[in-house]
Design an enzyme around this catalytic site. Structure first.
Site, PDB file in Angstrom:
ATOM      1  CB  SER A  60     -10.396  39.817 -26.183  1.00 55.99           C
ATOM      2  OG  SER A  60      -9.894  40.152 -24.909  1.00 55.99           O
ATOM      3  CB  SER A  96      -8.850  43.090 -24.424  1.00 58.13           C
ATOM      4  OG  SER A  96      -8.328  42.421 -25.544  1.00 58.13           O
ATOM      5  CE  LYS A 140     -11.735  38.961 -21.883  1.00 57.07           C
ATOM      6  NZ  LYS A 140     -10.625  39.885 -22.237  1.00 57.07           N
TER       7      LYS A 140
END
Lengths: 102, 487
Positions: B156, B180, B81
């Site tokens: 997210s 997330s 990420k």
């Protein structure tokens, strides 16, 4: 109490150093109003005598030896840090002038 | 070739039988990523990855078989990420603010995965600064759901979940501040875990809300999640909140067959009080029923402060964020405007910070409000008090039960654009995941069904603090035993 209006949004945005367009002020004010209304739900909770919890495990801050060490260790390391700054001068971050010349 | 494999064990078997080499596999992955339309990656690390693949090749030539002791992730292609730093590789947090940021150091979590032999294919798309539940807040465009392209992948860590499910990597790192990792894992039908707070170092994780942020692995199987956790867990002196707990071998732990007999499963009344999409409700109930047939005991528990969790979170998380994001001042990061000579310092900052997207601005404003003089006691302080009550609810429940099961989200993946105009509705998607972060507990999402449109449903398993190993063992037993009803 207080009312959530456009002046409050502008005041808070100024504190946060955010520039908002008039459209943003309008949208954020109504969204802020809705969110703040929602979080006021917490008023019904009896919190008297409850110690605030700011960290899940309330650890003690670990201390290190009080010894000077240099970071970054090399000039190459230094330039890696400076590389992402929008403007540098004499191996330093360049900041806008805060004292007027007069 | 890539699609022959979807877990670490399969790849290692293929390496051992010389069916494919790390270099060949890595090339195949890049080919597949470049052809994909999901917008899962923001930056590809092709040159770097090929060097890592070459090194893995050399090790395999020397050893013949994958040396699991030294390189448990040898030649395993992963994605990171874009909120975790890698030295020399652009790290954007999906924000215009960091569009050109090249960090001078690597996150401990990534460093440990690479030391174990993993190959980093690239940096994955996300909601800007990890703020969002749908991945629609990326400055570089939304990530598409892996199978239903009109849907969100969840956020997210949406790029991470889509990349794993669409096989654009074997495993990925995400971060979980209020759900997330678990929400996108649930929406995409994979496994995602948020370990106990402090288990994985936050060094090199760009901060959103420091008392809640935790790195977490996403993969197709519980076993792979355990393998990644094994490599990353452990104390790191560079993170002052890193735990000093004893190292556990999670992979070995789940190898021993876990018996669900007499397992005490807590079913929180407050999580099943209506508002669940019918498919979610029935899938989670059939999962619970299956556990019962295996000899587990279902015990109803109360978490009475659940309904306050979203409100508490949207005070604490945004307050911490408004403070953490104060560093973006266009002096050390960002872009500078040419007419700066005309500006005073305040105007200079304001202009520079216009690079933030709408959700980030909204949260900074809300956080600044909660912390500002006159409102602090009524909002921030009160929220921290209720946070303790939420943690105490869990403490009490875990005196009675071993694990708590619930849905991950009240719904399955929603349509792109469906909730963007109503932030509060979006925030409420995290109602079941947020309390876990507030209390610092470990939790994971494991697939337990699909709705009538074929959209995945995740079962949420929550353990007591430091109970990560047992949680993985229970999830592994569930994953191996439970047959998902497809419909």
């Amino acid at each position: 109490m207080f009312t959530v209006n456009e002046d409050l949004t502008r005041k808070i945005a100024h504190l946060a150093r955010l520039h908002l367009t008039e459209d943003e002020v309008k949208t954020f004010t109504s969204q802020l109003r809705e969110i703040i209304n929602y979080i006021e739900l917490l008023e019904e909770v009896n919190v008297s005598g409850v110690k605030p919890l700011t960290h899940p495990f309330e650890l003690e801050t670990p201390m290190r030896e009080d010894k000077i060490s240099h970071y970054p260790k090399t000039n190459e390391g230094k330039s890696k840090i400076l590389d992402s700054a929008p403007e540098i001068l004499y191996d330093s971050f360049k900041v806008p002038s805060i004292i007027s010349g007069e | 070739m890539v699609d022959l494999y979807n877990n670490i064990k399969q790849i290692h078997e293929a390496y051992n039988k010389k069916l494919i080499s790390p270099i060949e596999l890595t090339k195949d992955y890049f080919q597949k990523i470049k052809a994909s339309k999901h917008n899962a990656y923001l930056t590809l690390c092709e040159e770097r990855a090929m060097q890592q693949a070459k090194k893995a090749d050399q090790i395999l030539v020397q050893t013949g078989q994958v040396p699991h002791d030294r390189f448990p992730l040898l030649g395993i292609p992963i994605g990171i990420k874009d909120v975790l730093t890698i030295e020399g590789v652009r790290t954007t947090c999906a924000s215009r603010m960091l569009e050109h940021y090249i960090p001078p150091y690597t996150a401990t979590s990534v460093l440990r995965l690479e030391a174990a032999g993993a190959i980093v294919l690239g940096k994955l798309n996300m909601d800007e600064f990890a703020m969002g539940s749908s991945n629609e807040n990326s400055a570089f465009g939304p990530v598409l759901h892996p199978t239903h392209h009109d849907r969100v992948p969840g956020g997210s860590s949406g790029g991470s979940a889509t990349a794993v499910k669409a096989n654009l990597c074997i495993a990925a790192l995400g971060t979980d501040t209020g759900g997330s990792v678990r929400l996108p894992a649930s929406y995409c039908g994979i496994v995602g875990m948020k370990p106990t707070y402090g288990t994985i170092s936050r060094f090199g994780l760009v901060a959103f809300a420091s008392s809640l942020d935790q790195v977490g692995p996403l993969a197709n199987t519980v076993e792979d999640v355990a393998k990644l956790l094994d490599v990353m867990a452990g104390h790191d002196p560079s993170d002052s909140t890193s735990l000093r707990t004893q190292k556990i071998n999670y992979t070995d732990l789940i190898q021993t067959k876990y018996d669900l007999k007499n397992l005490k499963i807590g079913v929180p009344n407050e999580y099943f009080m209506g508002g669940l999409q019918p498919g979610v409700d029935s899938s989670v109930h059939s999962a619970l029923k299956w556990c019962e047939t295996q000899g587990a005991k279902l015990i109803s528990v109360n978490l009475p402060h659940t309904k306050y969790a979203v409100a508490v979170y949207y005070i604490i998380a945004v307050s911490e964020a408004s403070s953490n994001l104060a560093r973006y001042d266009s002096v050390r990061f960002g872009v500078r405007y040419p007419d700066k000579a005309e500006q005073d310092l305040v105007e200079f900052y304001k202009k520079a910070r216009s690079l933030f997207g709408a959700e980030v601005k909204r949260r900074i404003i809300l956080g600044t409000f909660s912390l500002s003089s006159g409102y602090y006691d009524a909002y921030y302080k009160r929220a921290c008090q209720v946070r303790r009550l939420i943690q105490q609810d869990f403490d009490k429940a875990f005196k009675e039960v071993d694990v708590i099961l619930s849905p991950v989200s009240p719904t399955t993946a929603f349509k792109i654009g469906e909730k963007t105009s109503d932030p509060l509705q979006m925030y409420l998607m995290d109602i079941f995941t947020i309390p876990v972060n507030l209390a610092g507990l470990p939790a994971l999402s494991v697939p337990c069904g699909k709705d009538n449109e074929g959209l995945p449903i995740g079962l949420h398993m929550i353990g007591p603090a430091f109970g990560d190993g047992k949680l993985l063992a229970i999830a592994n037993a569930f994953e191996k035993g439970f047959r998902i009803n497809h419909g």
